[in-house]
Design an enzyme around this catalytic site. Structure first.
Site, PDB file in Angstrom:
ATOM      1  N   LEU A  33       2.576  13.461  12.063  1.00  0.00           N
ATOM      2  CA  LEU A  33       2.922  12.583  13.196  1.00  0.00           C
ATOM      3  C   LEU A  33       1.675  11.917  13.801  1.00  0.00           C
ATOM      4  CD1 LEU A  33       5.756  14.640  14.976  1.00  0.00           C
ATOM      5  CD2 LEU A  33       5.953  12.960  13.144  1.00  0.00           C
ATOM      6  N   TYR A 142     -10.569   2.580   1.962  1.00  0.00           N
ATOM      7  CA  TYR A 142      -9.122   2.821   1.878  1.00  0.00           C
ATOM      8  C   TYR A 142      -8.636   2.579   0.448  1.00  0.00           C
ATOM      9  CZ  TYR A 142      -4.166   1.576   2.087  1.00  0.00           C
ATOM     10  OH  TYR A 142      -2.817   1.475   1.819  1.00  0.00           O
TER      11      TYR A 142
HETATM   12  N1  LIG Z   1       2.288  -0.974   4.839  1.00  0.00           N
HETATM   13  C1  LIG Z   1       1.832  -1.556   3.743  1.00  0.00           C
HETATM   14  O1  LIG Z   1       1.868  -2.793   3.641  1.00  0.00           O
HETATM   15  C2  LIG Z   1       1.305  -0.739   2.586  1.00  0.00           C
HETATM   16  C3  LIG Z   1       0.771  -1.417   1.478  1.00  0.00           C
HETATM   17  C4  LIG Z   1       0.301  -0.688   0.400  1.00  0.00           C
HETATM   18  C5  LIG Z   1       0.374   0.701   0.412  1.00  0.00           C
HETATM   19  N2  LIG Z   1       0.865   1.350   1.502  1.00  0.00           N
HETATM   20  C6  LIG Z   1       0.923   2.811   1.474  1.00  0.00           C
HETATM   21  O2  LIG Z   1       2.206   3.224   1.885  1.00  0.00           O
HETATM   22  C7  LIG Z   1       2.129   4.485   2.540  1.00  0.00           C
HETATM   23  C8  LIG Z   1       2.874   4.436   3.860  1.00  0.00           C
HETATM   24  O3  LIG Z   1       2.229   3.477   4.706  1.00  0.00           O
HETATM   25  P1  LIG Z   1       2.878   2.951   6.066  1.00  0.00           P
HETATM   26  O4  LIG Z   1       2.564   1.509   6.155  1.00  0.00           O
HETATM   27  O5  LIG Z   1       4.286   3.412   6.153  1.00  0.00           O
HETATM   28  O6  LIG Z   1       1.958   3.674   7.143  1.00  0.00           O
HETATM   29  P2  LIG Z   1       2.350   4.718   8.299  1.00  0.00           P
HETATM   30  O7  LIG Z   1       1.068   4.982   9.032  1.00  0.00           O
HETATM   31  O8  LIG Z   1       3.514   4.218   9.073  1.00  0.00           O
HETATM   32  O9  LIG Z   1       2.792   5.994   7.481  1.00  0.00           O
HETATM   33  C9  LIG Z   1       1.901   7.004   7.079  1.00  0.00           C
HETATM   34  C10 LIG Z   1       2.510   8.328   7.487  1.00  0.00           C
HETATM   35  O10 LIG Z   1       1.650   9.375   7.012  1.00  0.00           O
HETATM   36  C11 LIG Z   1       1.459  10.309   8.074  1.00  0.00           C
HETATM   37  N3  LIG Z   1       0.147  10.941   7.866  1.00  0.00           N
HETATM   38  C12 LIG Z   1      -1.073  10.368   7.980  1.00  0.00           C
HETATM   39  N4  LIG Z   1      -2.037  11.258   7.738  1.00  0.00           N
HETATM   40  C13 LIG Z   1      -1.412  12.438   7.468  1.00  0.00           C
HETATM   41  C14 LIG Z   1      -1.869  13.736   7.163  1.00  0.00           C
HETATM   42  N5  LIG Z   1      -3.182  14.025   7.092  1.00  0.00           N
HETATM   43  N6  LIG Z   1      -0.951  14.714   6.936  1.00  0.00           N
HETATM   44  C15 LIG Z   1       0.375  14.447   7.024  1.00  0.00           C
HETATM   45  N7  LIG Z   1       0.857  13.231   7.322  1.00  0.00           N
HETATM   46  C16 LIG Z   1      -0.022  12.236   7.540  1.00  0.00           C
HETATM   47  C17 LIG Z   1       1.529   9.513   9.353  1.00  0.00           C
HETATM   48  O11 LIG Z   1       1.859  10.272  10.495  1.00  0.00           O
HETATM   49  C18 LIG Z   1       2.620   8.493   9.003  1.00  0.00           C
HETATM   50  O12 LIG Z   1       3.899   8.975   9.337  1.00  0.00           O
HETATM   51  C19 LIG Z   1       0.653   4.821   2.655  1.00  0.00           C
HETATM   52  O13 LIG Z   1       0.340   5.713   1.610  1.00  0.00           O
HETATM   53  C20 LIG Z   1      -0.037   3.490   2.437  1.00  0.00           C
HETATM   54  O14 LIG Z   1      -1.322   3.649   1.862  1.00  0.00           O
HETATM   55  C21 LIG Z   1       1.322   0.659   2.601  1.00  0.00           C
END
Ligand SMILES: NC(=O)c1ccc[n+]([C@@H]2O[C@H](COP(=O)([O-])OP(=O)(O)OC[C@H]3O[C@@H](n4cnc5c(N)ncnc54)[C@H](O)[C@@H]3O)[C@@H](O)[C@H]2O)c1
Length: 306
Positions: A33, A142
């Protein structure tokens, strides 16, 4: 299937949880979270609140839930922060993922579906749209940390038979995206426009990105449960849209009339990228169903409701 969604309280992860529930699976969420929200997790879904760096907590969670599949979405995901805190990005994104792989191996998990990044893995593209075999030259910690895990997925399959699918996402947008972060231009602009504030565009607004609706990304994860073993797929529309165009489309969708503010460009970001998802179409049966106009409308409606 019994599926553990890491990061399942976050933007993309929570949309994946909803898609998996609709597909009839037993789902649990592992999330600390840190950026995710408890309210994003459906009431009938078990939430394990833990950090993927915490091996003791992972031992208990994996003993309790024994996932058959892991959808691994948890990550630190802010390009600019990663330039300030590269070690933190390695600790969470690389070591945290390695912890999950070790526990998966221990309890006999069959497969990991991994959230890769198409936007931050390839670097400045040598051609467009980018295919999966394009050279990998991440420009920030990243992107480097996210790509690094792909090597571990390969070698865990090679050595231990743990299957994987890597989905390299483009710029994902839609309901539940955080409008207060550094990333997520559509959520940020929409929120500001709906509140009567003028959004700021960094640079000239001519940077191009591949925008994909989150429901389509969630569906790629569902399709990967039974397809695409040990493969890497781009997910995306194959089309670049510049930031000025996004601004204009959001003006129409929200009714906001003022022109954008412009600020100096931020370093460390690619100029143009969009992804060729032909392989995902051929092998996963995936394509983007929600076009940009429709997706923006859905995003505006969801933020308005919030
Ligand atoms: N949003 C985009 O456009 C995009 C693009 C490419 C890749 N991604 C990848 O998609 C995934 C989700 O991204 P998102 O945009 O939903 O971001 P987000 O920040 O909404 O989701 C990430 C989630 O991981 C949880 N988290 C973070 N560190 C943690 C830890 N140490 N232990 C447990 N939980 C942890 C956070 O609380 C959050 O709920 C990520 O892996 C991101 O690299 C996202």
């Amino acid at each position: 299937m019994r599926i553990l969604v890491t990061g399942g309280a976050g933007f993309i992860g929570s949309n994946i949880v909803d898609a998996l529930l609709a597909d009839g699976h037993e789902v649990a969420v592992l999330d600390d979270l840190s950026t995710g929200k408890q309210t994003n997790v459906a009431l009938n879904v078990k939430l394990y609140r833990a950090d993927i760096r915490d091996n003791d907590a992972l031992t208990n969670i994996f003993n309790d839930f024994k996932p058959e599949i892991i959808s691994h979405q948890a990550a630190k995901a802010d390009v600019r922060e990663s330039l300030q805190r590269p070690q933190l990005y390695a600790e969470v994104n690389i070591i945290g993922s390695l912890n999950l792989l070790e526990h998966a191996r221990r309890v006999g998990t069959q497969k990991i579906i991994y959230a890769g990044t198409g936007g931050a893995t390839y670097g400045e593209p040598q051609y467009l749209p980018v295919k999966e075999d394009h050279p990998v030259n991440p420009l920030d910690p990243y992107g480097a940390s996210k790509h690094h895990v792909e090597h571990y997925l390969f070698l865990y399959n090679y050595n231990y038979g743990l299957k994987y699918t890597v989905l390299r996402y483009p710029n994902v947008y839609g309901p539940r995206q955080n409008p207060f972060g550094e990333a997520g231009v559509i959520a940020i602009f929409t929120y500001k426009m709906l509140n009567g504030e003028t959004p700021t565009i960094n640079g000239k607004g001519d940077k191009q990105r591949d925008f994909c609706f989150v429901g389509d990304v969630a569906r790629a994860n569902v399709l990967s449960l039974t397809n695409g073993d040990n493969q890497i797929y781009n997910i995306g529309s194959g089309v670049g849209t510049d930031i000025n165009t996004i601004y204009e489309k959001l003006q129409r969708a929200t009714g906001f009339t003022k022109p954008a503010n412009y600020a100096p460009d931020k370093p460390g970001e690619v100029y143009r990228i969009y992804l060729d998802a032909t392989k995902a179409g051929r092998e996963l049966g995936w394509e983007a169903n929600v076009g940009l106009e429709e997706g923006l409308q859905l995003t505006v409606e969801s933020l308005r409701a919030r």
